[in-house]
Scaffold this active site. Structure first.
Site, PDB file in Angstrom:
ATOM      1  N   HIS A 113       0.820  -1.210   0.000  1.00  7.06           N
ATOM      2  CA  HIS A 113       0.000   0.000   0.000  1.00  7.06           C
ATOM      3  C   HIS A 113       0.852   1.257   0.000  1.00  7.06           C
ATOM      4  O   HIS A 113       2.059   1.206   0.259  1.00  7.06           O
ATOM      5  CB  HIS A 113      -0.908   0.020   1.235  1.00  7.06           C
ATOM      6  N   ARG A 133       9.847  -0.624   3.714  1.00  7.85           N
ATOM      7  CA  ARG A 133       9.765   0.308   2.591  1.00  7.85           C
ATOM      8  C   ARG A 133      10.275  -0.410   1.336  1.00  7.85           C
ATOM      9  O   ARG A 133      11.428  -0.839   1.289  1.00  7.85           O
ATOM     10  CB  ARG A 133      10.605   1.550   2.914  1.00  7.85           C
TER      11      ARG A 133
END
Length: 349
Positions: free
Chosen positions: A182, A202
């Site tokens: 997301h 990340r």
């Protein structure tokens, strides 16, 4: 601080986080002067060790949430919450101002987070407060890919091509279970409720530099086994708005989030859930008043003024489990007051 100090509705000091993608709208949201700081997040209710919420009202002012949890235990958390989580506050509540795109990311579930980091996993939900025209976010995949293809798309920078992109408006809700890839994109202000964890993998960050002028750390290898590669039909949460009636948005074992839009005094008696209650004020302002003293398990009566707080737009309040019987009275001059209500549902899970 001892048990002779009774619990009451808790307000917290501002806890701003400067981030490379942040904007300058969170301070004005809270009624503070606007400046040029790139504030990405306001941590409203937090016991994350690196950034704990500190009480600003009443006799417990100056104490952080971790201290209160350790001292008051089930009076603050709820007996069932404490049995499940120990003396650890289990959720983290934020306002997010994304002036620029956040990184493409994923969070580990409880099992993986425990194994790798000895902490909670990170399931979360988003309520979109404001959206500029054309603003969007990513949630989930738009097609099936393998772990091998994931690696190749990270290498060539095409990972966004296989993500489901959603154009959004104010009031939209997204549930982001651990494992779902997301990203919030620029032009959005979001209220976020999540498990109490700061673990983020990340995956892709558009080759940008951090505030220190260096590339931000990526966790592409760690993310491989954390990602849920399943493609779902619909990633957006549907609900029907109702005035003066709680509307469930997200119901999970980790937290329940309901939307309250009220234009009159509203009673909430929530002892049955055996949980703390957190309120985020998204619009307007209101007064929160504890109804009775039956929940004060230590037998100590609070001062009358401590049982009443004013909750204004852009701010949040924590109601201890032992006093979870209250009235919410909107300020009529502000029209409808909009709140997010969060607790742990120990009755049904």
């Amino acid at each position: 601080m001892t048990h002779t100090t009774p619990l009451y509705p808790l307000l917290f000091e501002n806890n701003f986080h400067t981030i490379v993608w942040g904007g300058n709208s969170l301070k004005p949201l809270k009624g503070l002067p606007k400046d040029n700081d790139t504030i990405g997040e306001s941590w409203e209710v937090s016991a994350v060790p690196s950034s704990k919420s500190v009480v600003k009202n009443g006799p417990l002012a100056g104490h952080d949430l971790d201290e209160l949890t350790a001292e008051y235990g089930e009076l603050l958390l709820g007996k069932a919450v404490m049995e499940k989580y120990g003396k650890k506050f289990p959720i983290l509540i934020k306002f997010i101002d994304a002036a620029k795109d956040l990184s493409i990311q994923v969070h580990p579930d409880d099992a993986l987070a425990k194994e790798r980091h000895n902490c909670f996993g990170k399931t979360e939900m988003w309520y979109v407060m404001k959206a500029e025209p054309g603003a969007c976010l990513y949630s989930g995949f738009n097609q099936h890919i393998s772990k091998y293809e994931y690696g190749k798309r990270i290498e060539d920078g095409s990972i966004c091509d296989v993500l489901q992109k959603h154009e959004v408006k104010a009031g939209d809700v997204f549930y982001i279970p651990a494992g779902r890839i997301h990203a919030i994109c620029g032009g959005l202000m979001v209220a976020e409720i999540q498990q109490s964890s700061d673990i983020t993998y990340r995956i892709f960050d558009y080759n940008r530099m951090g505030l220190d002028g260096k590339p931000r750390q990526l966790h592409t290898e760690e993310a491989v086994d954390a990602i849920d590669y399943t493609v779902y039909d619909d990633y957006r949460t549907s609900y029907e708005r109702k005035i003066n009636k709680p509307v469930p948005l997200v119901v999970t074992p980790f937290f329940v989030v309901k939307l309250l839009e009220v234009d009159r005094s509203f009673h909430r008696k929530l002892y049955k859930y055996d949980s703390f209650i957190a309120y985020m004020c998204l619009q307007g302002d209101c007064t929160i008043r504890i109804k009775s003293t039956q929940g004060f398990g230590n037998g100590v009566m609070p001062a009358e003024e401590d049982t009443i707080v004013r909750l204004t737009e852009g701010n949040s309040c924590l109601i201890p489990a032992s006093v979870a019987d209250l009235y919410i009275a909107p300020n009529n001059s502000a029209g409808v007051t909009k709140l997010l209500e969060t607790y742990i549902d120990n009755k049904n899970y």
